[in-house]
Design a protein around this motif. Structure first.
Motif, PDB file in Angstrom:
ATOM      1  N   ALA A 112      -6.898  48.283  60.913  1.00 52.51           N
ATOM      2  CA  ALA A 112      -7.744  47.115  61.119  1.00 52.51           C
ATOM      3  C   ALA A 112      -7.075  45.986  60.359  1.00 52.51           C
ATOM      4  O   ALA A 112      -6.647  46.165  59.224  1.00 52.51           O
ATOM      5  CB  ALA A 112      -9.135  47.359  60.569  1.00 52.51           C
ATOM      6  N   VAL A 113      -6.955  44.854  61.014  1.00 54.18           N
ATOM      7  CA  VAL A 113      -6.296  43.738  60.355  1.00 54.18           C
ATOM      8  C   VAL A 113      -7.352  42.957  59.590  1.00 54.18           C
ATOM      9  O   VAL A 113      -8.315  42.455  60.175  1.00 54.18           O
ATOM     10  CB  VAL A 113      -5.586  42.850  61.385  1.00 54.18           C
ATOM     11  CG1 VAL A 113      -4.895  41.703  60.686  1.00 54.18           C
ATOM     12  CG2 VAL A 113      -4.583  43.674  62.161  1.00 54.18           C
ATOM     13  N   HIS A 114      -7.194  42.902  58.308  1.00 57.30           N
ATOM     14  CA  HIS A 114      -8.191  42.221  57.472  1.00 57.30           C
ATOM     15  C   HIS A 114      -7.900  40.744  57.484  1.00 57.30           C
ATOM     16  O   HIS A 114      -6.871  40.292  57.012  1.00 57.30           O
ATOM     17  CB  HIS A 114      -8.147  42.769  56.051  1.00 57.30           C
ATOM     18  CG  HIS A 114      -8.355  44.230  56.024  1.00 57.30           C
ATOM     19  ND1 HIS A 114      -9.559  44.800  56.362  1.00 57.30           N
ATOM     20  CD2 HIS A 114      -7.512  45.252  55.759  1.00 57.30           C
ATOM     21  CE1 HIS A 114      -9.460  46.111  56.270  1.00 57.30           C
ATOM     22  NE2 HIS A 114      -8.224  46.416  55.921  1.00 57.30           N
ATOM     23  N   THR A 115      -8.818  40.037  58.074  1.00 54.70           N
ATOM     24  CA  THR A 115      -8.616  38.591  58.133  1.00 54.70           C
ATOM     25  C   THR A 115      -9.866  37.917  57.605  1.00 54.70           C
ATOM     26  O   THR A 115     -10.980  38.366  57.851  1.00 54.70           O
ATOM     27  CB  THR A 115      -8.392  38.142  59.585  1.00 54.70           C
ATOM     28  OG1 THR A 115      -9.452  38.662  60.369  1.00 54.70           O
ATOM     29  CG2 THR A 115      -7.084  38.662  60.105  1.00 54.70           C
ATOM     30  N   GLU A 116      -9.627  36.851  56.911  1.00 55.81           N
ATOM     31  CA  GLU A 116     -10.757  36.160  56.301  1.00 55.81           C
ATOM     32  C   GLU A 116     -11.441  35.243  57.306  1.00 55.81           C
ATOM     33  O   GLU A 116     -12.607  34.905  57.174  1.00 55.81           O
ATOM     34  CB  GLU A 116     -10.298  35.379  55.068  1.00 55.81           C
ATOM     35  CG  GLU A 116      -9.295  34.277  55.319  1.00 55.81           C
ATOM     36  CD  GLU A 116      -7.888  34.798  55.575  1.00 55.81           C
ATOM     37  OE1 GLU A 116      -6.986  33.985  55.750  1.00 55.81           O
ATOM     38  OE2 GLU A 116      -7.693  36.038  55.621  1.00 55.81           O
ATOM     39  N   ILE A 117     -10.719  34.891  58.388  1.00 57.65           N
ATOM     40  CA  ILE A 117     -11.304  33.929  59.320  1.00 57.65           C
ATOM     41  C   ILE A 117     -11.867  34.635  60.550  1.00 57.65           C
ATOM     42  O   ILE A 117     -11.988  34.068  61.604  1.00 57.65           O
ATOM     43  CB  ILE A 117     -10.255  32.896  59.775  1.00 57.65           C
ATOM     44  CG1 ILE A 117      -8.999  33.613  60.297  1.00 57.65           C
ATOM     45  CG2 ILE A 117      -9.921  31.948  58.643  1.00 57.65           C
ATOM     46  CD1 ILE A 117      -8.252  32.836  61.327  1.00 57.65           C
ATOM     47  N   ASN A 118     -12.232  35.879  60.385  1.00 56.07           N
ATOM     48  CA  ASN A 118     -12.620  36.632  61.562  1.00 56.07           C
ATOM     49  C   ASN A 118     -14.104  36.573  61.875  1.00 56.07           C
ATOM     50  O   ASN A 118     -14.576  37.199  62.806  1.00 56.07           O
ATOM     51  CB  ASN A 118     -12.199  38.098  61.402  1.00 56.07           C
ATOM     52  CG  ASN A 118     -11.362  38.527  62.587  1.00 56.07           C
ATOM     53  OD1 ASN A 118     -11.571  38.003  63.676  1.00 56.07           O
ATOM     54  ND2 ASN A 118     -10.453  39.435  62.375  1.00 56.07           N
ATOM     55  N   GLY A 119     -14.845  35.841  61.082  1.00 55.18           N
ATOM     56  CA  GLY A 119     -16.284  35.818  61.246  1.00 55.18           C
ATOM     57  C   GLY A 119     -16.742  35.378  62.626  1.00 55.18           C
ATOM     58  O   GLY A 119     -17.731  35.875  63.151  1.00 55.18           O
ATOM     59  N   SER A 120     -15.997  34.493  63.224  1.00 52.54           N
ATOM     60  CA  SER A 120     -16.439  33.952  64.498  1.00 52.54           C
ATOM     61  C   SER A 120     -15.947  34.781  65.683  1.00 52.54           C
ATOM     62  O   SER A 120     -16.024  34.336  66.810  1.00 52.54           O
ATOM     63  CB  SER A 120     -15.906  32.519  64.631  1.00 52.54           C
ATOM     64  OG  SER A 120     -14.494  32.557  64.574  1.00 52.54           O
ATOM     65  N   ASP A 121     -15.432  35.942  65.399  1.00 53.37           N
ATOM     66  CA  ASP A 121     -14.814  36.713  66.490  1.00 53.37           C
ATOM     67  C   ASP A 121     -15.846  37.347  67.413  1.00 53.37           C
ATOM     68  O   ASP A 121     -17.040  37.348  67.170  1.00 53.37           O
ATOM     69  CB  ASP A 121     -13.895  37.773  65.915  1.00 53.37           C
ATOM     70  CG  ASP A 121     -12.450  37.348  66.069  1.00 53.37           C
ATOM     71  OD1 ASP A 121     -11.602  37.993  65.444  1.00 53.37           O
ATOM     72  OD2 ASP A 121     -12.197  36.390  66.811  1.00 53.37           O
ATOM     73  N   LYS A 122     -15.307  37.897  68.459  1.00 54.34           N
ATOM     74  CA  LYS A 122     -16.166  38.499  69.487  1.00 54.34           C
ATOM     75  C   LYS A 122     -16.902  39.719  68.946  1.00 54.34           C
ATOM     76  O   LYS A 122     -16.452  40.345  67.989  1.00 54.34           O
ATOM     77  CB  LYS A 122     -15.295  38.942  70.672  1.00 54.34           C
ATOM     78  CG  LYS A 122     -14.573  37.786  71.318  1.00 54.34           C
ATOM     79  CD  LYS A 122     -13.500  38.324  72.266  1.00 54.34           C
ATOM     80  CE  LYS A 122     -12.337  37.386  72.383  1.00 54.34           C
ATOM     81  NZ  LYS A 122     -11.175  38.022  72.958  1.00 54.34           N
ATOM     82  N   PRO A 123     -18.013  40.072  69.588  1.00 51.44           N
ATOM     83  CA  PRO A 123     -18.762  41.223  69.097  1.00 51.44           C
ATOM     84  C   PRO A 123     -17.993  42.543  69.233  1.00 51.44           C
ATOM     85  O   PRO A 123     -18.283  43.497  68.529  1.00 51.44           O
ATOM     86  CB  PRO A 123     -20.018  41.233  69.985  1.00 51.44           C
ATOM     87  CG  PRO A 123     -19.668  40.409  71.180  1.00 51.44           C
ATOM     88  CD  PRO A 123     -18.677  39.405  70.708  1.00 51.44           C
ATOM     89  N   GLY A 124     -17.042  42.582  70.127  1.00 49.00           N
ATOM     90  CA  GLY A 124     -16.256  43.805  70.306  1.00 49.00           C
ATOM     91  C   GLY A 124     -15.555  44.249  69.038  1.00 49.00           C
ATOM     92  O   GLY A 124     -15.067  45.353  68.940  1.00 49.00           O
ATOM     93  N   TYR A 125     -15.557  43.387  68.101  1.00 46.10           N
ATOM     94  CA  TYR A 125     -14.876  43.652  66.853  1.00 46.10           C
ATOM     95  C   TYR A 125     -15.539  44.750  66.047  1.00 46.10           C
ATOM     96  O   TYR A 125     -14.927  45.359  65.193  1.00 46.10           O
ATOM     97  CB  TYR A 125     -14.846  42.335  66.062  1.00 46.10           C
ATOM     98  CG  TYR A 125     -14.211  42.441  64.718  1.00 46.10           C
ATOM     99  CD1 TYR A 125     -14.997  42.390  63.573  1.00 46.10           C
ATOM    100  CD2 TYR A 125     -12.843  42.602  64.589  1.00 46.10           C
ATOM    101  CE1 TYR A 125     -14.417  42.491  62.327  1.00 46.10           C
ATOM    102  CE2 TYR A 125     -12.268  42.709  63.343  1.00 46.10           C
ATOM    103  CZ  TYR A 125     -13.047  42.650  62.212  1.00 46.10           C
ATOM    104  OH  TYR A 125     -12.494  42.754  60.994  1.00 46.10           O
ATOM    105  N   SER A 126     -16.775  45.027  66.362  1.00 48.68           N
ATOM    106  CA  SER A 126     -17.557  45.915  65.506  1.00 48.68           C
ATOM    107  C   SER A 126     -16.959  47.309  65.354  1.00 48.68           C
ATOM    108  O   SER A 126     -17.262  47.996  64.397  1.00 48.68           O
ATOM    109  CB  SER A 126     -18.971  46.047  66.065  1.00 48.68           C
ATOM    110  OG  SER A 126     -18.883  46.533  67.391  1.00 48.68           O
TER     111      SER A 126
END
Lengths: 1085, 316
Positions: free
Chosen positions: A289-303
């Motif tokens: 999993a790529v830890h990114t700090e700006i990922n908050g706005s990403d798609k729900p598929g991220y879960s």
């Protein structure tokens, strides 16, 4: 190979045959085509395939002298008209330091046939300036979201110095160049992102780590600065961040992923950029999993991401080369020639092993069409359709559904078995034999003597009909069914069931069936042997229902004739048949016969036994037709071949192809081999001409014949058999697996039935735990479609040490025929794994048309050198004048055609000769022509594989392992004395050897330690004395002990002799060529 | 392949075991020395990518041990040998091991510290990545490794020193040659007899290190890239394509090793032993833990998993 231009010759680059180094799907709008097209890179070529037809549409040379390392495509536009639809793509193709941008326009013509209605155009849009380092990945993106004008397209290019360049396609300039401060040797790099701001770079180092970074603006300068001039000047500063048009960017390190224990060969991003899969030298794949700090706005598929982190996929037996990831599965492919599918939880779901050679280099999965493409060093591109194999569970994980969506699985008890719920004993009721007659009809014989018919309905029900109980409580031990078109029921079928029981009684049951339930119309029986001595019964299709064979444990085969005493009254179904023993065939081996085939026309019968032997018996027509035979005849074998399948049982034998006096016998066995023998009726000679080992099967039950094939040795297209506990059907032409069913092995009662296209039509039934399991995959024509499985010719996939053109012109000239095939050219190649292949190409045609395995050197010893010999140097001599004309004619008719030999040599001093198969050209002509016309539009993979030239194994010579077994007896030397005149004069004729040729026949010294010498080079020529029956093939071989030896192969006897040791060399000779210098003839005798 | 069989097939494999070398590649360095006399006057040596250590062994036996055993030797006078590798290796007398990344300039500082501020007379590199089978890829990664080695070389090699590195000969060999020529006036590609003909391997023997005037090690990559992308060769796909034709570079190529010596492509009978049984020796240094060690360990567990899966689909 130019036809007319004799005066001007120029070398022209033709097709490449080698590893496939890049794959890319071309997706269409769904209403135009449900399946994507495929782009493959091989050598410096690009090939475009239509996956629906399996046809290569075009190939393009895109590079010069470098390999295509990757292809990326971008769908640009689609214009739909009434006649045709035009689809536009942009392609970025890269290799080494070079990136080229192409426009690809595919025009699909509507209304016409799918195949012909495609036109393809590829145009170079831009040649990007050469990069200072190798390009490892490219990616189309949109430029800057924030500031740049909308719709501008960019190409991000990742280079091996861990840098990224962004190329503005519209303005043809580099607009950004950023290098990561982490300077490292990279093996792989993958880019992800829609625009520069979202761009993520994952670099795989040779030192086991993955560096993840991105580019960010150094400061937010207003975007008003005017664009600068083309940036092509050499003196730009080399620092980690570079000033460009209006913003300064720098590399920002995001993550360092450590965990692999070997170099990272490839990385792939999940579609949302939240996960990475990497494959490595350490034989594993890892999910990150790529830890990114700006990922908050990403798609729900991220879960799903966090729990995936750290999953390690172990299973490959060698290095892993490539991987892809979809929403529900991960695919990896590697050096062990396997492609594996894994659930996201790291569980291996499926393994495919269909490639050969050095491994699978690329794999590509399309989730929409469930297509998996694998391609590798063997140059084959294989398509696997994973029918609903994975259903997306609610939690996003893959769940294993049924094996293949379309397979119906029936389970059934025999009707009476429910009576016994207790312990089984020898008297219990259980299934002894199964036999399919067609896809919905199965006969079952039981231990208590019952015969049942099971009808398989579409609704997965089994309808049982009890036919008859042969005799009370006596087990049925063998059964065979002959299914014929009924003469009594129009449109119905009559099945002739032959069953043998434990008391030695045979019973024939005739069953009539149409749409209604099957009816027994006739039953009769007789005592065919002693108690427990009747083990097998066989119908023979070519003989019909009037003849039945039975076997016993000691190698006797009995032939029984069945006669209807009242033939005029055809409806008297209750009538009793007369049975008489026609003949008894006793095997010379005394071992139980397991399979047989008979040919009425050729009057022969062939049997295969439990210990791998084949026995041939005469079976005279007069014997069969003489109805009033009183005394049975005892037959003895006319010929036999011991141990065709080693000591493993022969599981099937058949007469494969018949010509005027030669019969080809094809047998399969428990050693996983298909063997071909040729029986010469006139000479009563049985000889081994070739074999094929199907490595995936440990036991081959049978090979289905394909009569459409014009290839002799590859007449079997499908092999059915077992690999440990699995039942397997293997396509021998495309080398792909058709069906695999875990069933517990071949010892259980089982039966299978294959339709005309086994990929779509196959049934298999087996018994397990008192239950009959039936796997049926039966797709009616038009209902479903199978897509071609193999797109590109399969080749060695390993290092080749030798190559030789096989000139068909020579062959035809030798045979006095016109040049029919000049449009084909043939190449024989020898590989380090001991295989010899024959490959055909057609000058001017864009694809390789065929490649097939000729054979394998003993124990897979590497092939070092190949040569082909066709021309015979005939020596006129006194013998010529002495020998009368009739004698000569005999010789001529005997060897009507000159032998055309291929000789391959290699490691362990193996010397193998292959003989071009005699063939009737008139028959081939038409087929070859048809073949040719098909090549342009060939849509069946099989048509690309059948060939019109084939060789058979002739003879192998290798040093015996121990000195004691070296037998070069005196009489053999005397024997060669006759031929010796020939050789001695001949050697003189060859200037190359003149003076060096010492004519001492050197008996082979049995040196214990010499068995690891290898031959490095070979050349050969044929010599014949006019009037002599013998043809001598002189073979000059150079060995790794720095010797060059002249050896002779005496034809047609296949005897090998050491003739002379040529002058010793100081170091091993690597290449040999001979020159024939004619000297005054006739010879001095 | 069995050990005895390989003994017959590969004379250098057998000889290496007999003479106690960790790998047959030791002969390659010895044969290069025969031709180029590379050890003459050498006091400080760096061995890059040293594991398993056969070249370090050669350095030790040819430089350190003779000096140590000579009667008038002093401790401070002994040659210094530094071996660099990412992996640890078994110790060798007189060889200082440095575990480090050869692409990193910091490693160079460590080396110089070991040399007490002095620079090396000779740098050797026998490293190679695992070959993939795609020759262009292998050649590229190998040349990257050499160029990374050049980083160290530019930091640690004294002017006039020598650099010996394994290369893969391929279509871009001439490019690599030109890149090396930037720093060494004398570059020869040598093929020792102990290197098999069928292998694309050869060795670059670079002599008389003389960096361009005003050279700053930081500019190394820029200089190298400049060679790789000349102004004339822009429209050619192949990087060394511009070195063909009128620009053709002729690379001095030399076969080395005693030409009457053993030939690696030749098979030699095993020596006859008195009692008639030849005993194959064990390798001097068994292979170090391979990267796939864990894969092998886990193999069993994962195959067990598959069986369960099959059982599941059967029962369904």
């Amino acid at each position: 190979m130019a036809e007319e231009t004799r005066t001007q010759w120029s070398l022209q680059c033709s097709q490449y045959l080698g590893e496939i180094s890049a794959l890319c799907f071309l997706h269409f709008p769904t209403h135009l085509s449900s399946l994507p097209f495929l782009l493959a890179g091989s050598g410096s070529q690009l090939m475009l395939y239509d996956l629906e037809s399996g046809k290569m549409l075009r190939s393009f040379h895109v590079f010069d002298g470098i390999r295509v390392h990757g292809i990326i495509c971008l769908f640009t536009d689609c214009t739909e008209g009434t006649v045709s639809s035009k689809l536009g793509f942009q392609l970025a193709v890269f290799g080494e330091r070079r990136v080229k941008l192409f426009s690809l326009v595919i025009e699909l013509f509507l209304g016409t046939q799918n195949q012909s209605g495609v036109s393809v155009n590829l145009n170079l849009l831009h040649l990007l300036p050469k990069f200072g380092n190798w390009v490892l990945d490219v990616c189309f993106m949109k430029g800057f979201v924030s500031s740049y004008n909308e719709g501008s397209h960019c190409l991000a290019i990742g280079c091996s110095d861990n840098s990224v360049h962004v190329w503005d396609i519209l303005n043809s300039i580099v607009i950004l160049e950023v290098q990561s401060p982490e300077r490292c040797l990279l093996y792989s790099m993958r880019l992800w992102g829609d625009n520069i701001e979202a761009l993520r770079i994952a670099s795989g180092t040779i030192f086991n780590e993955i560096l993840v970074w991105k580019v960010v603006p150094k400061y937010n300068a207003p975007s008003s600065t005017s664009p600068m001039e083309d940036h092509n000047d050499q003196s730009y500063p080399f620092s980690n961040h570079v000033l460009f048009h209006y913003q300064q960017f720098e590399a920002v390190h995001m993550d360092k992923l450590a965990g692999h224990e070997g170099s990272i060969f490839r990385i792939t991003w999940s579609s949302d950029g939240s996960n990475l899969v990497s494959v490595s030298d350490d034989r594993s794949a890892r999910v990150w999993a790529v830890h990114t700090e700006i990922n908050g706005s990403d798609k729900p598929g991220y879960s799903i991401a966090p729990e995936l982190d750290g999953v390690v996929l172990f299973g490959h037996n060698a290095r892993v080369w490539d991987c892809c990831i979809s929403d529900s599965l991960i695919v990896t492919a590697g050096e062990d020639c396997t492609c594996r599918m894994w659930g996201l939880d790291g569980k291996q779901l499926l393994m495919i092993k269909e490639h050969i050679g050095r491994g699978i280099w690329r794999c590509l999965y399309d989730a929409n069409s469930s297509l998996l493409i694998t391609a590798g060093f063997d140059s084959a591109i294989k398509v696997h359709q994973l029918h609903g194999f994975w259903s997306k569970g609610l939690d996003g994980r893959a769940e294993v559904k049924e094996f293949i969506d379309r397979t119906e699985i029936f389970t059934a008890h025999i009707p009476t078995s429910s009576e016994h719920n207790g312990l089984m004993d020898s008297k219990s009721e259980y299934v002894r034999c199964l036999h399919f007659t067609c896809e919905d009809s199965l006969y079952v014989a039981t231990n208590q003597g019952y015969l049942y018919h099971a009808k398989l309905s579409k609704t997965r029900d089994v309808k049982w009909t009890e036919l008859v109980q042969i005799s009370n409580e006596v087990p049925i031990v063998c059964m065979d069914v002959l299914s014929l078109k009924s003469s009594e029921l129009s449109g119905g079928v009559e099945d002739w069931l032959a069953v043998g029981d434990g008391k030695g009684c045979m019973t024939i049951v005739k069953v009539l069936s149409d749409v209604s339930a099957p009816k027994v119309s006739l039953t009769f029986g007789w005592q065919a042997g002693m108690e427990r001595q009747l083990l097998g019964t066989y119908w023979c299709k070519s003989l019909g229902y009037r003849y039945i064979f039975t076997t016993d444990p000691i190698g006797t085969l009995k032939l029984w004739g069945l006669y209807d005493p009242s033939p005029s009254v055809s409806h008297s179904s209750a009538g009793h048949y007369n049975v008489s023993l026609i003949g008894e065939f006793a095997s010379c081996f005394g071992i139980r016969i397991l399979c047989m085939d008979a040919s009425f026309e050729e009057e022969v019968l062939v049997c295969g036994d439990l210990r791998g032997n084949l026995v041939l018996f005469p079976m005279l027509k007069s014997l069969l037709l003489n109805t009033s035979v009183a005394s049975e005849e005892k037959m003895s074998p006319i010929n036999y071949f011991k141990g065709v399948h080693g000591i493993s049982s022969v599981s099937s034998v058949s007469f494969a192809r018949l010509s005027s006096n030669q019969i080809e016998i094809c047998s399969t066995g428990g050693d996983g081999c298909i063997c071909y023998l040729e029986y010469d009726r006139d000479r009563k000679h049985l000889e081994f001409i070739g074999m094929k080992q199907v490595k995936e099967l440990s036991l081959i039950q049978s090979v289905s014949e394909d009569n459409d094939s014009i290839d002799d040795l590859a007449s079997g297209r499908y092999a059915a058999g077992f690999a440990s506990v699995d039942f397997l059907i293997w396509n021998l032409i495309t080398e792909t697996k058709v069906v695999q069913i875990p069933c517990g092995g071949w010892r259980r009662p089982h039966s299978y039935y294959l339709g005309d296209v086994p990929e779509m039509k196959n049934c298999f039934a087996y018994v397990k735990d008192e239950m009959i399991y039936i796997h049926r995959n039966w797709i009616l024509d038009g209902e479903g479609k199978i897509i071609p499985r193999n797109l590109h010719v399969q080749f060695h996939g390993r290092e080749m040490h030798s190559l030789c053109f096989v000139s068909e012109n020579l062959q035809l000239r030798a045979n006095g025929k016109h040049n029919l095939y000049s449009r084909f050219s043939w190449i024989a190649t020898g590989c380090e794994d001991g295989t010899v292949r024959l490959t055909r190409y057609t000058p001017g045609v864009e694809n390789w048309s065929a490649s097939k395995l000729l054979g394998e050197h003993v124990s897979g010893s590497a092939v070092r050198s190949i040569c082909c010999v066709s021309e015979i140097h005939v020596f006129a001599s006194e013998a010529n004048t002495i020998s009368d004309g009739t004698n000569r004619q005999v010789v001529d008719t005997d060897n009507g055609e000159n032998p055309f030999l291929l000789i391959s040599v290699g490691a362990k001093r193996v010397l193998t000769s292959w003989l071009l198969r005699n063939r009737r050209l008139d028959k081939e002509e038409a087929l070859a022509d048809q073949q040719y016309s098909e090549i342009g539009s060939s849509n069946k993979p099989s048509s690309g594989v059948s060939s019109s030239m084939s060789f058979q194994w002739l003879s192998t010579d290798m040093p015996a392992k121990y000195s004691s077994s070296h037998k070069y007896p005196e009489d053999a030397e005397n024997f060669v004395g006759a031929a010796e005149n020939v050789s001695s004069t001949k050697v003189d004729a060859i200037s190359h050897f003149q003076g060096k040729g010492k004519m001492d026949i050197k008996p082979c010294l049995g040196d214990k330690y010499e068995d690891d010498w290898r031959y490095m080079a070979v050349t050969a020529f044929l010599v014949k004395y006019a009037g002599s029956r013998l043809t001598v093939c002189f073979v000059v071989v150079a060995c790794s002990d720095a010797t060059v030896a002249l050896r002779a192969l005496i034809l047609p006897y296949r005897l090998w002799f050491d003739v002379a040791l040529l002058a010793p060399q100081s170091s091993p000779v690597l290449a040999l060529q001979h020159v024939i210098v004619p000297i005054c003839l006739p010879s001095e005798g | 392949m069995g050990k005895a069989s390989r003994d017959k097939r590969d004379i250098y494999y057998r000889k290496a075991k007999e003479e106690g070398w960790r790998a047959r590649s030791a002969f390659k360095l010895l044969q290069i020395d025969e031709e180029f006399n590379i050890f003459e006057g050498v006091k400080r040596v760096v061995d890059l990518c040293a594991a398993p250590g056969s070249w370090s062994q050669v350095l030790s036996r040819r430089l350190y041990l003779p000096a140590k055993l000579s009667p008038d030797s002093r401790e401070s006078d002994l040659p210094l040998i530094v071996a660099i590798d990412l992996q640890p290796m078994a110790p060798i007398e007189g060889v200082i091991q440095v575990q480090g990344d050869i692409t990193n300039a910091r490693t160079a500082e460590v080396v110089i510290r070991h040399f007490e501020g002095c620079k090396a007379d000779l740098v050797v590199c026998d490293g190679a990545p695992d070959v993939t089978g795609l020759h262009d890829m292998d050649e590229f990664v190998q040349s990257q490794l050499i160029l990374a080695g050049l980083t160290i070389v530019t930091h640690v090699l004294r002017e006039g020193g020598k650099f010996i590195a394994k290369i893969f000969r391929g279509k871009d060999t001439s490019l690599l040659y030109c890149q090396l020529k930037l720093f060494f006036p004398l570059v020869t590609f040598a093929k020792p007899k102990s290197s098999r003909n069928s292998s694309i391997e050869a060795f670059a023997v670079c002599e008389n290190y003389s960096p361009p005037e005003g050279f700053n090690p930081k500019d190394l990559y820029r200089l190298l890239e400049k060679v790789g992308s000349p102004s004339g060769g822009e429209d050619l796909d192949c990087s060394s394509g511009w070195l063909e034709g009128p620009n053709k570079v002729y690379i001095p190529f030399l076969a080395c090793g005693d030409l009457s010596g053993y030939d690696s492509d030749r098979s030699y009978p095993l020596p006859k032993v008195a009692d008639g049984t030849y005993k194959s020796l064990d390798p001097v240094q068994p292979p170090i833990a391979p990267p796939y060690k864990r894969a092998l360990e886990l193999k069993k567990a994962s195959s067990h998993g598959i069986q369960e899966l099959e059982k599941l689909s059967l029962d369904s």
